[in-house]
Scaffold this active site. Sequence first.
Site, PDB file in Angstrom:
ATOM      1  N   CYS A   5       0.840  -1.196   0.000  1.00 17.73           N
ATOM      2  CA  CYS A   5       0.000   0.000   0.000  1.00 17.73           C
ATOM      3  C   CYS A   5       0.879   1.252   0.000  1.00 17.73           C
ATOM      4  O   CYS A   5       1.670   1.450   0.930  1.00 17.73           O
ATOM      5  CB  CYS A   5      -0.901   0.006   1.230  1.00 17.73           C
TER       6      CYS A   5
ATOM      7  N   LYS B 282     -10.333  -8.167   7.468  1.00 18.02           N
ATOM      8  CA  LYS B 282      -9.604  -7.506   8.554  1.00 18.02           C
ATOM      9  C   LYS B 282      -9.880  -8.138   9.915  1.00 18.02           C
ATOM     10  O   LYS B 282     -10.997  -8.577  10.192  1.00 18.02           O
ATOM     11  CB  LYS B 282     -10.017  -6.026   8.616  1.00 18.02           C
TER      12      LYS B 282
ATOM     13  N   GLU C 185      -4.022   8.443   9.199  1.00 16.74           N
ATOM     14  CA  GLU C 185      -3.806   9.353   8.061  1.00 16.74           C
ATOM     15  C   GLU C 185      -2.330   9.513   7.707  1.00 16.74           C
ATOM     16  O   GLU C 185      -1.531  10.054   8.476  1.00 16.74           O
ATOM     17  CB  GLU C 185      -4.418  10.752   8.296  1.00 16.74           C
ATOM     18  N   SER C 186      -2.001   9.097   6.482  1.00 15.41           N
ATOM     19  CA  SER C 186      -0.601   9.089   6.046  1.00 15.41           C
ATOM     20  C   SER C 186      -0.004  10.485   5.956  1.00 15.41           C
ATOM     21  O   SER C 186       1.207  10.635   5.987  1.00 15.41           O
ATOM     22  CB  SER C 186      -0.471   8.402   4.683  1.00 15.41           C
TER      23      SER C 186
END
Lengths: 271, 255
Positions: free
Chosen positions: A56, A83, A108-109
Amino acid sequence: GSWTIQDWTRQDRKQTPTNSAEMSKVVGNDTKALKKGDPEPPLAPGKARIYSMRFCPWAERAVLYAAAKGIEVEVVNINLVNKPEWYYNKHPQGKVPAFEKDGKIVIESGIIPEYLDGLYPESAILPTDPYLRAQQRILLDQVAPITTAFYGLFAIYREKLEGEARDAKIKTVEDAVDGIEKLLKEDYFGGSSAGFVDWLIFPFFERLALLSSPLSLPSLFPSSRWPALSSWFGRISAHPAAAAAVQPADAHLGFIKSFVVGGAPDYDSGL
Amino acid sequence: DNQTMSTIVGNNTKALKKGDPEPPLVPGVARIYGMRFCPWAERVVLYAAAKGMNVEIVNINLMNKPEWYYNKQPQGRVPAFEKDGKIVVESAIIPEYLDALYPDSSILPTDPYLRAKQKILLEQITPITSAFYGLSSIIRDNLEGEARDEKIKEAGAIIDGIEKLLTDEYFGGSTTGYVDWMILPFFERLTHLSTVLSLPSPFPCSSSSSRWPSLSSWFTRISSHSPSLFFQPMNLHVEFFKSFVGGNPDYDIGI
């Protein structure tokens, strides 16, 4: 020097051309993805963890940033179509990445890196000067078009697009990269050394390079069309932090293939 | 609110256009480039007001921009903030910069975790901007029947989600915070749209049958704070929007 396609498809990319003496403090990047029914691994106080998925690009941002900071962190990979139930306590929609330490979870990246700099200021990557810090955040917004444009390449692969439809997707990527080429004024987006924007944008250029050959695009990226970005890419790919986060090309291509054909993606590709 | 009353000048000045000279900016003076009806620019005006800052506003004609304005923001968009030769753009980034320039009146928490939480919360509430655009498109595109109902339904679902996120008096906790000021312009416009479109679930609504009781009382509460003095009147917003969808926005309406 510049990074050729041949260099990029080398199996053994973890052995970087430059200094590999620094043992990565990022562990667990190559562990199997946890799925529903798998127990939550306990996290000791004081230990840092990134929840991720090996392929990802958004989660990779967090792993790269942690590696670039030289912090000790363990990576726990998550099966994103099945998941673990407990993972929804980390991220309300069950997405990756998430960062956890001492009971505090940040998602949040685009937000985790700033948090890491707050927790570990001695290895801060974002500038402390408010103006320079703002400029890095603004620059990240300006390079953002590549993060959406590259999904068009998956669409070509998945839908076997040809002719105009295919060309349109490629043009979207080229337009985005044309814009970003103009923004790169020094060796790195961070200036003379890799900074916030470099790490957050690298996963997307990594994937452009990766997808060139499966899409029969011998020179989508790197390319003489984008001399600054192509040489940036060679430079940053050789950084030890890239070695800590990047998956070998064959494993990554195996994942992408499984992902585009539909059904359950092979999150453990290459393991 | 910050104890100091803000002095904000220029909020109701005419929009500068191509050919208008750049007003000189005195060293030490803070300036916001805005447009009186733009929600993104309004975020910054509200934040500056909440910080008790002294600032001047220069409004920009967005259909016919002064040439010099592209030196402030490369695409000529508002808002931009300028002080002492340094320019910062982006409505969500400027507030952070203001807190760094004027730390005594900081609104964002300095604690890294609490700061991250405010930013994450803003990300989670960002869909309000598409609810606003969706409802606006009913007017712009003259939507009726099913098409109209669909837009209203989508917007309603987004606001339902945000209602659940309000677990205290304000999104900033017991006092107003970063998130409150960033989202307020969109809820302000929701009140206009609620009236103009006669929305089935009005906003705000104080009755016991309100679909969004927390958000309604939040809006009433925050509207009594001094930054809300910078709201343009609803009738001007409605007139502006009409001129905008007509293709000839009247940026100076009401002045």
